[in-house]
Design a protein around this motif. Structure first.
Motif, short mmCIF file in Angstrom:
data_model
loop_
_atom_site.label_atom_id
_atom_site.label_comp_id
_atom_site.label_asym_id
_atom_site.label_seq_id
_atom_site.Cartn_x
_atom_site.Cartn_y
_atom_site.Cartn_z
N GLU A 106 -26.71 -28.84 -1.63
CA GLU A 106 -25.25 -28.74 -1.57
C GLU A 106 -24.79 -27.30 -1.74
OE1 GLU A 106 -22.99 -31.36 -4.03
OE2 GLU A 106 -24.19 -33.10 -3.50
N ARG A 107 -25.42 -26.57 -2.66
CA ARG A 107 -24.99 -25.18 -2.89
C ARG A 107 -25.18 -24.34 -1.63
NH1 ARG A 107 -27.98 -23.73 -8.37
NH2 ARG A 107 -28.88 -25.79 -8.22
N ILE A 108 -26.29 -24.59 -0.93
CA ILE A 108 -26.53 -23.84 0.30
C ILE A 108 -25.50 -24.24 1.36
CG2 ILE A 108 -28.18 -23.49 2.19
CD1 ILE A 108 -30.41 -23.79 0.07
N GLU A 109 -25.17 -25.53 1.42
CA GLU A 109 -24.16 -25.98 2.39
C GLU A 109 -22.80 -25.36 2.08
OE1 GLU A 109 -24.16 -30.23 2.44
OE2 GLU A 109 -25.84 -30.35 3.82
N LEU A 110 -22.44 -25.28 0.80
CA LEU A 110 -21.18 -24.65 0.43
C LEU A 110 -21.17 -23.18 0.83
CD1 LEU A 110 -20.71 -26.26 -3.10
CD2 LEU A 110 -19.08 -26.44 -1.22
#
Length: 977
Positions: A304-308
C-alpha cells in the motif's frame, strides 16, 4: 518474463475460452484479480493493462468495476461500437468496449468516469476496507445519513477521506452534482470563540461591533449538502453544545438571536487527531454514531505504501507532462522519510524532490530522472530510517525494481482533494520554468540558476506545508524517553504555568522529560542520589513558589512510579523550573563534542539543538586520516568558542581525542574535563545539566561518569548483587581499567558490530568498568601490546584467537546469541580460558541472511546473501581450498562489511608498503577473480584497501590451518611465496 508479458498471458488464458456474452456478463477480469493472482502491485497492473489496451492486445470493458479480456474485434456479435480516439478529444486513450445486451445505452457510464470513488482508494480491500464500509453505511443510511467522526494522525488522509465520502454521496445522487463540500477548520478561530461561532452559524445585524448586516453561516451554506469540520476538538464547549443541538433538532440560531428559528439539512463529517474521549464533550461524541479510524502511513502494508507513493508521483507527472523515473534508493528514501506526517508528509517530500528533479532536468523535454544524489539531506536520511526497521525494509525491497517509472497523463483515479493543506495553490513547475528562463536571459549559468531556484522551491513548500517541527522533535524525544514521561510532562506544564503565573521556554517538554527520566532511572537502578550543596539550598530559598511546585511534582511522580524520591530532587526540580523561565546568559559550562567520521559529532549536536533549543554546543568531526596534531588545533578553537568562564566538558568517542584534556588546559588555562565513549543521550544529558543555574564543571563531569542513558531499567535484586560482587572482587595487584578486545580484519567493520553487542550487554548487566576495544587483524600483536600496557585485557572475541591467556569467544558464537554467556563468564572470573564451541555449526543461507540482517544497516540481506554464497563457493573452487564453517561465517561477514563501507563511501586505510606488495600474494588473483565475477557485475568495485584486508584474512586462516599449534601473528608478511 517481463511483468507486462505475464499480465497479458494471464488475461488471455483466463478469457480466451469465454464467449462475448460471457465476457460482457462478468467473465472478464478486474485489475484487482490480476494483481492478487500474480502478486503484483495494483497500480503497476493498472498501468500495464491500459498499455496493453493502447497496443490493441486487450479489450477494456467499462462498468463497475472496469474489466479486461482478450482482444475482441469491433465487428463481433454483441460488441458495442469500439470507443475511438478522435483528434478533437486530444490524447485520450483508445479503449475497446463491450456492452451488456440488456443495458440501455443511456445507462452506460463514460469509460473515464469513476463509478465508485472508493473502488479506486488504495487499501480498499485491506487496511481501508472496514473504514470504507463504515463510510458507505453513514452516507446511505436513511433518511439523511449518519453523522461521522474521522480520527487519524496528522497527514493520514482525513480531509481526503471526507472528500471521498462527499463524492460517493454525489454518485449515489444523494447530493446535487453541482454542490461543493463545505469545509471549516475549527483551529483557525479556536482563540476567538465568538468569531468561530459566527462563521459556523452566521450572525444578525448588531450582534457585535462590525456586524452591519445579517449574514448566513456555513451551516446554511451546506443545507442539503455536507459540512466537513476539521480539527473539531478545537471547538469550544459552547460550540460543541450548539452543534449537537443542531444534530438533534436540525435547527439553530445565528449569533445575536435568542430563538432557534433556522432549519438546515446537513450531513456532518468531523475530523480530529485527538482521542475523542478526552478532547470532546461526551454529549457531543454520543451524538456521532459512526467513528472511523484511519491508519498511520507506517502501519499500512509495504504494498500500500508503494501504491500511495506512485499515486502521488502520478500527480506530479501529470503536472509536468514528463515521465518521472526514480532509482530504488530514491523510492526507499521517500518511504523512509515519513517520520511524523504520514501521507501528507510524503506528499510534501515528493513535491520537493520532483521540483528539484524538474529543475535539474529542465533541458530534458520528456523525462525527470531522480537519483539519490539529487535528494536533500533530510529526505536522504529516510534510507537510514527505513533500514532501521529490517522487516519493513525487506518487504519493501521485495516489491521494488531497480527503477520506478511513472508515466504522465495516466488514468490514476486520484481524487481531487479540496482544501488540502499539503497542496500548492499554483503550478510550481510553471514558476520554476519561467524563473529559469528569466535568469538565463540575464546571463546566469545553470549552477547559479539551480542555486537561486532551489532556495525558492524550499521557501514555497515550507510556506504551504503544515509546520510540524514540534511534532518531529517530540518524535525524536520519544526515541530516548518513555512516552509515559512525555505525557506526564505535558500534563503538568499548563498547571505549573497557571500556578506560577508565567510561561516557560519552548524547550520545557524536552528539558523536563529528560530530567525526570534521568533521576527515575537512577533511583530504579539503585544508584546513589545527588547531595544538596549549601549553595543550592540558599539559592532555592529565593524561589519559594518554584520550590512548592517542585514538591508537588515530586509527590505526583512518587505516586505515578511507586518509588520514593529523595527531598534533594525537589531542590533540583525547583532550579530547573527557574532555569526554564530565565535563560542564563553567561557562566554556563561549555560543551564540545568531538568524534571520528564525517558527521558523527555534528549529528549528535543537531539532535541537542532541535530538542533543547541549545545552539551553544560545539562539534568537531575528525576524518579518519586526519593527523592528531591538526585535530588538536581545531578542538582548541572549539573549546575557546564554547567557554563562558565556567570550564568546558569535552565529549569524545575514542583514540587520541581522549588525551587532549590536560594539554588544552595547560595551553588555554580553560578547565577541561574529558569523557570518552560519547553517545547522543550523553550529549543531551550534558546540555541539560549545563543549562542549570548552579552546576559547575566538576559536578557535571562526576554525574555524567555515572550516566547510562534515559531508558528506564527495573533492576532485579540478583543483578544488583552481581554488580556488587563484581566491584568487591578487584583483580589482585592491578588498578588498570578492564577491557575486552574485539578482533576483525580491519578493526572497523565486524569488530565494531561486536563491540555494540557487548556494550549493550554490559549496560544491561549494570557493568560500567569494562571497555570493549575493536582492533584490526593487521598489526594485531602490536595493538594488543599497546592495549595491555594501559588496560587489563580480561577477554577477547572475533575472527581469530590471539593466543593470550584470557577467555576467547569466536565470532560465530557471538552471532548465535552467545554474548550473554560470554559476559557471564567474564564477570564470574571463570578459569576456562576459551569459550569456543568445537561443534562447527553448519552455515546455511538462512543463517547467513539472519547474521547480515542483524549486523548491517545499508545492505539488503535478501539480495546480497546469494552473491556472497556464490563468492565463497567460487573462491574455494578456484583455489582448491576447503573453508570450515566457522571461517565461512567470518569471511562472509567481513565481505559484507566491505560492501557496506563501499556503498556508503566509508573510508578505510591500509599501510602503503603492504599495499605495494599485495599483488604478490597467492590469494590476490583469486580474490580479484571473484570480485570481478560477483561484485563488479552488481556495480560494486571494492577499493584496494578492502581487497587487502580480504587477502589478509585468507592468509591468516591458511597459516592457522597449516600450523594449528603456531600462534597467529597479526604482523605476518603479506606476500606468501
Amino acid at each position: 518474463m517481463k511483468r507486462k508479458d505475464r499480465i497479458y498471458e494471464f488475461v488471455s488464458e483466463k478469457t480466451t475460452g469465454s464467449t462475448v456474452t460471457e465476457l460482457s456478463e462478468g467473465a472478464a477480469v478486474t485489475t484487482e484479480e490480476v494483481a492478487n493472482a500474480l502478486d503484483l502491485i495494483r497500480s503497476n497492473v493498472s498501468k500495464e493493462l491500459n498499455q496493453l489496451v493502447r497496443e490493441n492486445k486487450l479489450t477494456k470493458i467499462s462498468g463497475r468495476p472496469v474489466r479486461y479480456c482478450r482482444l475482441v474485434e469491433e465487428n463481433q456479435a454483441g460488441v458495442k461500437e469500439v470507443v475511438t480516439s478522435p483528434l478533437a478529444e486530444g490524447k485520450r486513450r483508445i479503449h475497446s468496449g463491450l456492452e451488456k445486451r440488456e443495458i440501455s445505452e443511456q445507462t452506460i457510464h463514460p469509460i473515464n468516469e469513476i463509478s465508485d470513488v472508493f473502488e479506486h482508494m488504495i487499501g480498499n480491500s485491506s487496511s481501508m476496507h472496514n473504514q470504507i464500509e463504515q463510510a458507505k453505511a453513514a452516507i446511505l443510511y436513511p433518511p439523511r445519513g449518519l453523522n461521522t467522526l474521522v480520527i487519524g494522525p496528522t497527514g493520514s488522509g482525513k480531509t481526503y477521506f471526507a472528500n471521498a465520502m462527499f463524492e460517493f454521496a454525489k454518485q449515489q445522487q444523494l447530493i446535487k452534482k453541482t454542490d461543493e463540500l463545505i469545509t471549516f477548520n475549527c483551529a483557525d478561530y479556536s482563540h476567538n470563540p465568538e468569531l468561530l461561532m459566527s462563521h459556523l452559524f452566521g450572525y444578525v445585524k448588531g450582534a457585535f461591533t462590525g456586524a452591519n448586516e445579517d449574514k448566513d453561516g456555513l451551516i446554511q451554506e451546506a443545507d442539503n449538502g455536507m459540512l466537513f469540520l476539521d480539527e473539531v476538538h478545537r471547538l469550544p464547549p459552547e460550540g460543541q453544545e450548539m452543534i449537537f443541538y443542531f444534530m438533534d433538532h436540525g435547527t439553530y440560531s445565528k449569533l445575536g438571536e435568542t430563538s432557534k428559528i433556522h432549519h438546515a439539512n446537513v450531513r456532518l463529517v468531523c475530523a480530529t487527531t485527538e482521542d475523542p474521549e478526552s478532547s470532546l464533550l461526551k454529549t457531543f461524541v454520543r451524538r456521532i454514531p459512526i467513528t472511523i479510524q484511519l491508519p498511520a502511513f507506517n502501519k499500512r502494508s509495504a504494498k500500500e505504501r508503494i501504491e500511495l507513493l506512485k499515486a502521488l508521483l502520478s500527480i506530479e507527472a501529470n503536472r509536468t507532462h514528463k515521465q518521472i523515473t526514480l532509482t530504488e534508493d530514491v523510492v526507499q528514501s521517500l518511504l523512509g522519510s515519513v517520520t511524523y506526517g504520514n501521507v501528507g508528509q510524503l506528499k510534501s517530500n515528493i513535491q520537493l524532490v520532483c521540483a528539484r528533479g524538474f529543475l535539474n532536468n529542465i533541458e530534458n523535454k520528456g523525462e525527470i530522472m531522480i537519483s539519490v544524489d539529487d535528494l536533500p539531506p533530510n529526505i536522504k536520511d529516510g534510507l537510514v530510517h527505513l533500514a532501521a526497521n529490517r522487516r519493513d525494509s525487506g518487504e519493501i525491497s521485495k516489491l521494488l525494481e531497480p527503477y520506478m517509472t511513472i508515466q504522465p497523463d495516466s488514468d490514476t483515479h486520484v481524487l481531487t482533494n479540496r482544501n488540502d493543506s499539503y497542496e500548492l495553490p499554483y503550478n510550481l513547475y510553471e514558476i520554476i520554468g519561467d524563473k529559469a528562463t528569466l535568469l538565463r536571459q540575464q546571463g546566469l549559468d545553470q549552477d547559479h540558476i539551480n542555486h537561486f531556484i532551489k532556495t525558492d522551491i524550499n521557501l514555497h513548500l515550507k510556506t504551504f506545508s503544515p509546520d510540524e517541527d514540534d511534532m518531529r522533535a517530540e518524535a525524536k524525544l520519544a526515541e530516548i524517553v518513555d512516552q509515559n514521561i512525555i505525557d506526564f510532562t505535558k500534563e503538568i506544564q499548563t498547571k505549573i504555568e497557571k500556578e506560577l503565573n508565567y510561561r516557560f521556554r519552548d524547550n520545557f517538554l524536552y528539558a523536563m522529560s529528560l530530567h525526570i527520566s534521568s533521576f527515575i532511572k537512577r533511583i530504579q537502578s539503585g544508584k546513589p542520589m545527588r547531595t544538596m550543596s549549601k549553595d543550592l539550598v540558599a539559592m532555592v530559598e529565593d524561589y519559594p513558589n518554584e520550590m512548592k511546585v517542585a514538591q508537588e511534582i515530586k509527590t505526583q511522580l512518587e505516586n505515578r512510579y511507586n518509588v520514593p524520591i529523595p527531598e534533594s530532587e525537589s531542590y533540583y526540580l525547583a532550579i530547573l523550573l527557574v532555569s526554564l523561565k530565565i535563560a542564563p546568559t553567561s557562566g554556563k559550562v561549555g560543551i564540545v563534542v568531538a568524534a571520528h567520521g564525517s558527521s558523527t559529532a555534528t549529528s549528535m549536536v543537531q539532535v541537542v539543538s532541535q530538542l533543547l533549543s541549545d545552539n551553544s554546543v560545539q562539534s568537531f568531526d575528525m576524518p579518519l586520516d586526519m593527523e592528531p596534531q591538526t585535530a588538536y588545533k581545531e578542538i582548541v578553537d572549539c573549546v575557546k568558542r564554547a567557554d563562558e568562564g565556567n570550564g568546558v566538558l569535552l565529549l569524545v568517542d575514542m583514540g587520541s581525542l581522549s588525551t587532549f584534556g590536560n594539554k588544552i588546559t595547560d595551553e588555554t588555562h580553560i578547565p577541561v574535563k574529558v569523557i570518552d565513549m560519547v553517545t547522543t543521550a550523553m550529549v543531551l544529558e550534558a546540555a541539560r545539566k549545563a543549562s542549570f543555574i548552579d552546576t559547575d564543571l566538576a559536578a557535571i563531569y562526576s554525574e555524567l561518569r555515572e550516566f547510562h542513558g534515559y531508558s528506564r531499567i527495573n533492576v532485579s535484586t540478583e543483578q544488583k548483587e552481581k554488580h556488587v560482587d563484581l566491584s568487591e572482587k578487584p583483580v589482585p595487584g592491578t588498578t588498570q581499567p578492564k577491557a575486552i578486545v574485539a578482533i576483525c580484519s580491519t578493526g572497523e567493520g565486524t569488530a565494531k558490530k561486536i563491540k555494540n553487542i557487548l556494550d549493550q550487554l554490559l549496560v544491561e548487566n549494570l557493568i560500567d568498568d569494562i571497555k570493549v576495544i575493536p582492533i584490526s587483524l593487521v598489526g594485531m600483536d602490536h595493538h594488543l601490546k599497546k592495549i595491555q600496557a594501559k588496560y587489563q585485557v580480561i577477554a577477547t572475541t572475533g575472527i581469530t584467537h590471539p593466543n593470550i591467556q584470557v577467555p576467547f569467544m569466536p565470532l560465530q558464537k557471538v552471532l548465535q546469541g552467545g554474548g550473554e554467556a560470554f559476559i557471564n563468564k567474564v564477570v564470574e572470573r571463570d578459569s576456562i580460558q576459551s569459550i569456543e564451541d568445537h561443534q562447527d555449526v553448519k552455515l546455511t543461507k538462512e543463517l547467513c541472511w539472519q547474521y547480515l540482517d542483524e549486523f548491517y544497516t545499508f545492505i539488503n540481506p535478501h539480495k546480497i546473501t546469494d552473491v556472497l554464497w556464490q563468492y565463497i563457493d567460487q573462491l574455494q573452487s578456484d583455489t582448491q581450498k576447503k573453508f570450515n564453517e566457522s571461517f565461512k561465517i567470518n569471511l562472509i561477514m567481513h565481505i559484507a562489511g566491505a560492501i557496506e563501507r563501499t556503498v556508503t563511501k566509508g573510508e578505510i586505510s591500509a599501510p602503503k608498503a603492504e599495499l605495494e606488495k599485495l599483488s604478490k600474494s597467492e590469494w590476490y588473483p583469486a580474490v580479484e577473480a571473484v570480485n570481478e565475477s560477483h561484485l563488479r557485475r552488481i556495480r560494486i568495485d571494492l577499493p584496494v584497501e578492502e581487497v587487502y584486508y580480504i587477502v589478509k584474512l585468507l592468509e591468516t586462516w591458511q597459516t592457522k590451518e597449516e600450523n594449528p599449534d603456531q600462534p597467529v601473528s597479526g604482523n605476518a608478511t603479506l606476500a606468501r611465496k
